[in-house]
Each structure stands twice: as C-alpha cells, then as structure tokens.
Design a protein around this motif. Structure first.
Motif, PDB file in Angstrom:
ATOM      1  N   GLN A 230       1.405   8.977   8.345  1.00 20.56           N
ATOM      2  CA  GLN A 230       1.849   8.145   9.533  1.00 20.56           C
ATOM      3  C   GLN A 230       3.390   7.728   9.923  1.00 20.56           C
ATOM      4  O   GLN A 230       4.048   7.624  10.469  1.00 20.56           O
ATOM      5  N   ASP A 231       3.365   7.076   8.938  1.00 19.43           N
ATOM      6  CA  ASP A 231       4.602   6.237   8.463  1.00 19.43           C
ATOM      7  C   ASP A 231       5.373   7.118   8.906  1.00 19.43           C
ATOM      8  O   ASP A 231       6.950   6.667   9.401  1.00 19.43           O
TER       9      ASP A 231
ATOM     10  N   ASN B 179       2.728   6.650   3.948  1.00 21.56           N
ATOM     11  CA  ASN B 179       1.259   7.581   4.406  1.00 21.56           C
ATOM     12  C   ASN B 179       2.286   8.738   5.637  1.00 21.56           C
ATOM     13  O   ASN B 179       3.219   7.953   5.408  1.00 21.56           O
TER      14      ASN B 179
ATOM     15  N   ASP C  97       8.273   9.958  -3.519  1.00 27.38           N
ATOM     16  CA  ASP C  97       7.998   9.025  -1.881  1.00 27.38           C
ATOM     17  C   ASP C  97      10.102   9.747  -0.892  1.00 27.38           C
ATOM     18  O   ASP C  97       9.888   9.629  -0.349  1.00 27.38           O
TER      19      ASP C  97
ATOM     20  N   ARG D 209       5.763  -1.030   1.835  1.00 28.19           N
ATOM     21  CA  ARG D 209       4.911  -0.358   1.364  1.00 28.19           C
ATOM     22  C   ARG D 209       5.331   0.277  -0.243  1.00 28.19           C
ATOM     23  O   ARG D 209       6.502  -0.342  -0.076  1.00 28.19           O
TER      24      ARG D 209
ATOM     25  N   THR E 271       0.565  -0.978  -0.179  1.00 29.24           N
ATOM     26  CA  THR E 271       0.507  -0.190  -0.220  1.00 29.24           C
ATOM     27  C   THR E 271       0.143   1.173  -0.120  1.00 29.24           C
ATOM     28  O   THR E 271       2.383   1.303   0.340  1.00 29.24           O
TER      29      THR E 271
END
Length: 227
Positions: free
Chosen positions: A160-161, A158, A188, A182, A155
């Motif tokens: 929070q990660d 995000n 990213d 992820r 996935t």
C-alpha cells in the motif's frame, strides 16, 4: 540550479542521511558510508530520534564545520512548527552555505519562498493528491513523502505504501523523496525505484544513533543503489 536539484536530476536514485543529532562525527560516518546528501535540524523536537535540536546560534559551529567537511547538498529542517521558524535564521543559513530546506507545508511561513536555497516540503499522513497537484508550477523543488502515521514508524514497507508513493510521483512534476519512517531495507530500494522515487532519506529508524550503525547502514543502502 541548486545542489539538491542537480543531484536529484543527475542521479537515478540519491541517498540522503538525516542525522539523529547535530554531531560532526555522525556526519563523517554518513559521508564515509556513501551519503549523497545530509539533512540536519534546528528548533525541532524530533520524534524518530527522540532528540531536541536547539537554535542556529547553538549549532553554528557544527554547521560551519559541516560545510567545510562536505561539499554535497546539506539540508536543514528550520523548525518544528511555524512559530519556531525564524526569518533571520533562514538568511544566516543561506550565508553559511546550506543548500536546501525541508519543512512540513503547514509549518512553512510564506517568507521561505523568497530564499535562494532549494526548497523541499513534506506532507502528512492525511495528504490529498489535489493539494499536492497544486505544488506543480510553484517554487518548490522536491517533495518529501512523509506520509506514514507516527504510530507506524519503524514497521516494514508494504505494498500500500508503494501504491501511495506511486500516486504521488504520478501527480507531481518534481522529484519525490521517501524518508525512512518505515524501517527501509536495501531490498526495498528496487521497488521504490520502480515507482519513480528519486531519493531515499534514511534517519534514526534505519541508521540508529551511533557512528558505527550510521556508517554501516548507509553503506548497505549505497551498495544496493549502486547495484
């Protein structure tokens, strides 16, 4: 100082490729794509790749060929549970020129602290910062932030990660490596760099399992890191 430690200290961001199988052609694809380091496995049933990796004896020819092919840091996961990690194999891996090991903390027998290889350990999704803080001052050289629950593999990254990774970076006095539990993308990379991550480890979730996709995805990550 070992090859992995030197790499993580010298580069702002390092790129490690975790191979989905112990195949020299896949290693060559990662190298061609611009990998700084390679990670392989023995004695493991690997969730992300769906592969089972055999013993060192079964993989010896591959390891010998890989150390001839690649001069950068080569790491190994030596077992998928504490009972599958063999002290004799650890000594053989050192003799073969393997640079470092990577293992979950609760899979790591104490004799592994005695090896001359660089030492990286990983945590689970139920990690506690107080436990990680205790890593400071030990023989461990780097932490692999394997903190994503298994049913969330593949996935998107995000916010929070990123906050969790930052809390780990702020707690530890050693480099932190993020594996691609992820489905990491080149976009990213800047955000991971901003929170202090020193290494990205891409595996089957990002690279796929064939030579073409491994080389392509490694190259795309390499371009963003260089940028």
């Amino acid at each position: 100082m070992g090859k992995l430690t030197s790499m993580l200290q010298d580069y702002n961001m390092s790129l490690i490729v975790s191979l989905p199988s112990n195949d020299l052609e896949l290693a060559k694809a990662a190298i061609a794509g611009g990998a700084d380091g390679i990670k392989v496995h023995i004695n493991v049933s690997h969730r992300a790749s769906g592969n089972t990796f055999g013993s060192l004896a079964e993989n010896r020819k591959f390891f010998e060929a890989l150390t001839r092919e690649f001069s950068g840091p080569i790491g190994v996961v030596p077992g998928g549970s504490i009972d599958r990690v063999q002290e004799a194999e650890i000594k053989e891996l050192e003799e073969l020129g393997i640079s470092y090991y990577s293992i979950y903390m609760d899979h790591m027998p104490s004799f592994m602290l005695n090896t001359s290889m660089d030492k990286t350990v990983a945590g689970h999704s139920d990690f506690h910062l107080d436990t990680l803080r205790s890593l400071n001052g030990t023989a461990i050289n780097a932490f692999e932030a394997s903190i994503i629950n298994g049913d969330e593999y593949g996935t998107p990254l995000n916010f929070q990660d990123l906050l969790n990774y930052k809390s780990i970076v702020d707690t530890l006095e050693m480099p932190v490596i993020v594996p691609s539990q992820r489905k990491l993308t080149p976009n990213d990379i800047p955000h991971l760099a901003e929170v202090g991550i020193k290494g990205i480890m891409i595996g089957a979730v990002v690279t796929g399992k064939d030579r073409q996709s491994i080389e392509r995805e490694t190259r795309e990550m390499r371009k963003m890191i260089n940028r």
